[in-house]
Design an enzyme around this catalytic site. Structure first.
Site, PDB file in Angstrom:
ATOM      1  N   SER A 117       0.825  -1.203   0.000  1.00  0.00           N
ATOM      2  CA  SER A 117       0.000   0.000   0.000  1.00  0.00           C
ATOM      3  C   SER A 117       0.860   1.255   0.000  1.00  0.00           C
ATOM      4  O   SER A 117       0.355   2.342  -0.226  1.00  0.00           O
ATOM      5  CB  SER A 117      -0.942  -0.005   1.202  1.00  0.00           C
ATOM      6  OG  SER A 117      -0.243  -0.292   2.371  1.00  0.00           O
ATOM      7  N   HIS A 138      -1.929  -2.930  -6.691  1.00  0.00           N
ATOM      8  CA  HIS A 138      -2.516  -2.580  -5.394  1.00  0.00           C
ATOM      9  C   HIS A 138      -4.034  -2.731  -5.449  1.00  0.00           C
ATOM     10  O   HIS A 138      -4.722  -1.908  -6.056  1.00  0.00           O
ATOM     11  CB  HIS A 138      -2.107  -1.129  -5.043  1.00  0.00           C
ATOM     12  CG  HIS A 138      -2.532  -0.675  -3.694  1.00  0.00           C
ATOM     13  ND1 HIS A 138      -2.694   0.650  -3.369  1.00  0.00           N
ATOM     14  CD2 HIS A 138      -2.836  -1.375  -2.570  1.00  0.00           C
ATOM     15  CE1 HIS A 138      -3.077   0.737  -2.119  1.00  0.00           C
ATOM     16  NE2 HIS A 138      -3.170  -0.466  -1.610  1.00  0.00           N
ATOM     17  N   GLU A 150      -4.786  -0.248  -8.444  1.00  0.00           N
ATOM     18  CA  GLU A 150      -3.813   0.832  -8.674  1.00  0.00           C
ATOM     19  C   GLU A 150      -2.537   0.138  -9.170  1.00  0.00           C
ATOM     20  O   GLU A 150      -1.926  -0.647  -8.442  1.00  0.00           O
ATOM     21  CB  GLU A 150      -3.575   1.572  -7.344  1.00  0.00           C
ATOM     22  CG  GLU A 150      -2.813   2.858  -7.471  1.00  0.00           C
ATOM     23  CD  GLU A 150      -2.614   3.554  -6.107  1.00  0.00           C
ATOM     24  OE1 GLU A 150      -2.515   2.877  -5.070  1.00  0.00           O
ATOM     25  OE2 GLU A 150      -2.528   4.795  -6.108  1.00  0.00           O
ATOM     26  N   ASN A 188      -3.251   6.205  -1.358  1.00  0.00           N
ATOM     27  CA  ASN A 188      -2.991   6.506   0.050  1.00  0.00           C
ATOM     28  C   ASN A 188      -2.422   7.898   0.277  1.00  0.00           C
ATOM     29  O   ASN A 188      -2.489   8.421   1.377  1.00  0.00           O
ATOM     30  CB  ASN A 188      -2.101   5.432   0.660  1.00  0.00           C
ATOM     31  CG  ASN A 188      -2.923   4.202   0.963  1.00  0.00           C
ATOM     32  OD1 ASN A 188      -4.038   4.312   1.486  1.00  0.00           O
ATOM     33  ND2 ASN A 188      -2.421   3.031   0.599  1.00  0.00           N
TER      34      ASN A 188
HETATM   35  N1  CAA Z   1     -16.176 -10.822  -0.478  1.00  0.00           N
HETATM   36  C1  CAA Z   1     -17.227 -10.873  -1.316  1.00  0.00           C
HETATM   37  N2  CAA Z   1     -18.273 -10.031  -1.231  1.00  0.00           N
HETATM   38  C2  CAA Z   1     -18.260  -9.112  -0.238  1.00  0.00           C
HETATM   39  C3  CAA Z   1     -17.198  -9.009   0.686  1.00  0.00           C
HETATM   40  C4  CAA Z   1     -16.120  -9.912   0.527  1.00  0.00           C
HETATM   41  N3  CAA Z   1     -15.044  -9.872   1.330  1.00  0.00           N
HETATM   42  N4  CAA Z   1     -17.460  -7.986   1.531  1.00  0.00           N
HETATM   43  C5  CAA Z   1     -18.646  -7.476   1.165  1.00  0.00           C
HETATM   44  N5  CAA Z   1     -19.126  -8.153   0.102  1.00  0.00           N
HETATM   45  C6  CAA Z   1     -20.336  -7.848  -0.681  1.00  0.00           C
HETATM   46  C7  CAA Z   1     -21.622  -8.106   0.036  1.00  0.00           C
HETATM   47  O1  CAA Z   1     -22.061  -9.435  -0.123  1.00  0.00           O
HETATM   48  C8  CAA Z   1     -22.565  -7.144  -0.667  1.00  0.00           C
HETATM   49  O2  CAA Z   1     -22.958  -7.631  -1.946  1.00  0.00           O
HETATM   50  P1  CAA Z   1     -24.169  -6.985  -2.831  1.00  0.00           P
HETATM   51  O3  CAA Z   1     -23.770  -5.590  -3.211  1.00  0.00           O
HETATM   52  O4  CAA Z   1     -24.263  -7.886  -4.003  1.00  0.00           O
HETATM   53  O5  CAA Z   1     -25.338  -6.964  -1.922  1.00  0.00           O
HETATM   54  C9  CAA Z   1     -21.673  -5.939  -0.915  1.00  0.00           C
HETATM   55  O6  CAA Z   1     -20.338  -6.434  -0.907  1.00  0.00           O
HETATM   56  C10 CAA Z   1     -21.829  -4.896   0.139  1.00  0.00           C
HETATM   57  O7  CAA Z   1     -21.563  -5.499   1.405  1.00  0.00           O
HETATM   58  P2  CAA Z   1     -22.500  -5.413   2.688  1.00  0.00           P
HETATM   59  O8  CAA Z   1     -23.949  -5.341   2.257  1.00  0.00           O
HETATM   60  O9  CAA Z   1     -22.115  -6.459   3.651  1.00  0.00           O
HETATM   61  O10 CAA Z   1     -22.101  -4.065   3.404  1.00  0.00           O
HETATM   62  P3  CAA Z   1     -21.997  -2.615   2.864  1.00  0.00           P
HETATM   63  O11 CAA Z   1     -23.061  -2.258   1.905  1.00  0.00           O
HETATM   64  O12 CAA Z   1     -21.820  -1.820   4.107  1.00  0.00           O
HETATM   65  O13 CAA Z   1     -20.614  -2.585   2.065  1.00  0.00           O
HETATM   66  C11 CAA Z   1     -18.300  -2.332   1.922  1.00  0.00           C
HETATM   67  C12 CAA Z   1     -19.435  -3.035   2.635  1.00  0.00           C
HETATM   68  C13 CAA Z   1     -18.248  -2.803   0.457  1.00  0.00           C
HETATM   69  C14 CAA Z   1     -17.025  -2.764   2.625  1.00  0.00           C
HETATM   70  C15 CAA Z   1     -18.545  -0.783   1.960  1.00  0.00           C
HETATM   71  O14 CAA Z   1     -18.762  -0.376   3.278  1.00  0.00           O
HETATM   72  C16 CAA Z   1     -17.407   0.010   1.400  1.00  0.00           C
HETATM   73  O15 CAA Z   1     -17.274   0.182   0.201  1.00  0.00           O
HETATM   74  N6  CAA Z   1     -16.532   0.539   2.305  1.00  0.00           N
HETATM   75  C17 CAA Z   1     -15.355   1.293   1.919  1.00  0.00           C
HETATM   76  C18 CAA Z   1     -14.295   0.325   1.491  1.00  0.00           C
HETATM   77  C19 CAA Z   1     -13.037   1.032   1.103  1.00  0.00           C
HETATM   78  O16 CAA Z   1     -12.905   2.239   1.064  1.00  0.00           O
HETATM   79  N7  CAA Z   1     -12.037   0.208   0.787  1.00  0.00           N
HETATM   80  C20 CAA Z   1     -10.729   0.704   0.458  1.00  0.00           C
HETATM   81  C21 CAA Z   1      -9.904   0.701   1.697  1.00  0.00           C
HETATM   82  S1  CAA Z   1      -8.290   1.273   1.376  1.00  0.00           S
HETATM   83  C22 CAA Z   1      -7.473  -0.075   0.850  1.00  0.00           C
HETATM   84  O17 CAA Z   1      -7.963  -1.184   0.797  1.00  0.00           O
HETATM   85  C23 CAA Z   1      -6.102   0.107   0.392  1.00  0.00           C
HETATM   86  C24 CAA Z   1      -5.056   0.592   1.304  1.00  0.00           C
HETATM   87  O18 CAA Z   1      -3.948   0.624   0.826  1.00  0.00           O
HETATM   88  C25 CAA Z   1      -5.254   1.041   2.672  1.00  0.00           C
END
Ligand code: CAA
Length: 298
Positions: A117, A138, A150, A188
């Protein structure tokens, strides 16, 4: 094309899941056998979510799982593959050691990618004899859901390697974005200062955890508020990335908030430790608004 994924934690198992779902044979490698078993269980549960939603059939779930083979030995896991995605712990020494080994064990034509990251791809490439074939790939958490990859070009990364990884990401139904190798890349460099500012906003007593997250969720349409997102990413990971930005640019605007430093030192790392800005015991997320999060009064 055969893939190896190194590290079976949250990112590693999500990356293996995604490649396997799109038909690639994947060798999932971890030194810890128990971690591999946990990863396969997590992948199976995440595939169940997709089956429950109707986006995947039971047969596709079985095929996806059968595409994954687990290994505890690095050499055996990588010697016959075409692309390796390293998703080990975010630690410079560890990554340099892994890439030195990969350079020795992998086929000369294999591409070595890192899911780092924030660690420099150019520095990682420098310990190998194949800098043109080293690249950043990434993925975002949760990997099966988030569309972005990314793609980070190190100083020596070739056009050929870059276009292969861009095309490959599209085969995973992702949208790749090409960026250059400078501290924090793009994701990031922009995300972490926002999270750090949210923590400063809490630290200075401007508003509580819940209020800060509500403002960003309801006002800016972010799926998670910045403090919840920090817990989700891991507060230790956020701190490590901020340190890379701070040291890499020498600019005090990236200095991590002292509250973040204290929380990580005390073991409050977010979801993975059970408590960060929220408490996750009993499976319920509750804001941990407590005086210990306030800036000390004079
Ligand atoms: N595997 C498969 N499917 C998953 C999953 C996983 N690990 N996690 C969630 N899902 C699916 C769910 O089944 C659901 O599917 P549908 O859209 O078909 O209904 C969908 O994703 C949404 O999940 P939830 O309904 O459980 O919950 P939600 O609507 O609150 O979404 C979330 C969860 C997708 C995590 C959402 O909250 C989100 O987008 N959060 C922000 C995530 C983000 O910003 N990620 C980047 C972080 S930074 C990074 O990763 C890089 C770094 O370098 C730090």
């Amino acid at each position: 094309m055969k893939i190896a994924v190194i590290g079976s934690g949250t990112m590693g198992n999500g990356i293996a899941h995604t490649f396997a779902q799109f038909g690639f044979p994947v060798n999932l490698i971890d030194i810890n056998e128990q971690a591999l078993n946990n990863a396969l269980n997590t992948i199976s549960k995440n595939l169940d979510r997709q089956v429950a939603k109707g986006s995947l059939s039971e047969a596709e779930k079985s095929t996806t799982l059968s595409n994954i083979t687990s290994f505890t030995d690095l050499k055996t896991g990588v010697e016959n593959v075409d692309l390796i995605v390293e998703a080990a712990t975010e630690n410079l020494e560890l990554k340099l050691k892994i890439f030195k080994d990969l350079d020795q064990f992998a086929k000369p034509e294999a591409i070595l990618a890192s899911n780092t990251s924030s660690i420099s791809i150019t520095q990682i490439a420098s310990v190998t004899q194949r800098g043109a074939q080293v690249i950043g790939m990434h993925f975002m958490n949760p990997v099966p859901v988030m569309k972005l990859v990314e793609v980070i070009r190190g100083y020596a990364t070739s056009d050929e390697t870059t276009s292969l990884v861009m095309d490959l990401s599209k085969k995973l139904n992702k949208i790749p974005v090409e960026v250059n190798d400078y501290p924090g890349f793009v994701a990031n460099r922009i995300l972490m200062p926002m999270i750090n500012e949210a923590i400063y906003t809490l630290y200075e007593g401007v508003a509580g955890v819940h209020e800060i997250d509500q403002v960003m969720k309801l006002g800016m349409a972010h799926p998670m508020g910045p403090l919840q997102l920090a817990d989700f990413i891991g507060l230790d990971v956020c701190l490590a990335i901020l340190k890379v930005l701070h040291e890499g640019f020498g600019n005090p605007k990236y200095a991590p908030c002292p509250l973040l430093v204290n929380m990580v030192m005390s073991g409050n790392k977010g979801v993975k430790s059970g408590e960060g800005f929220y408490n996750y015991s009993n499976g319920i997320k509750e804001a941990t608004v407590s005086p210990k999060f306030k800036k000390p009064s004079n």
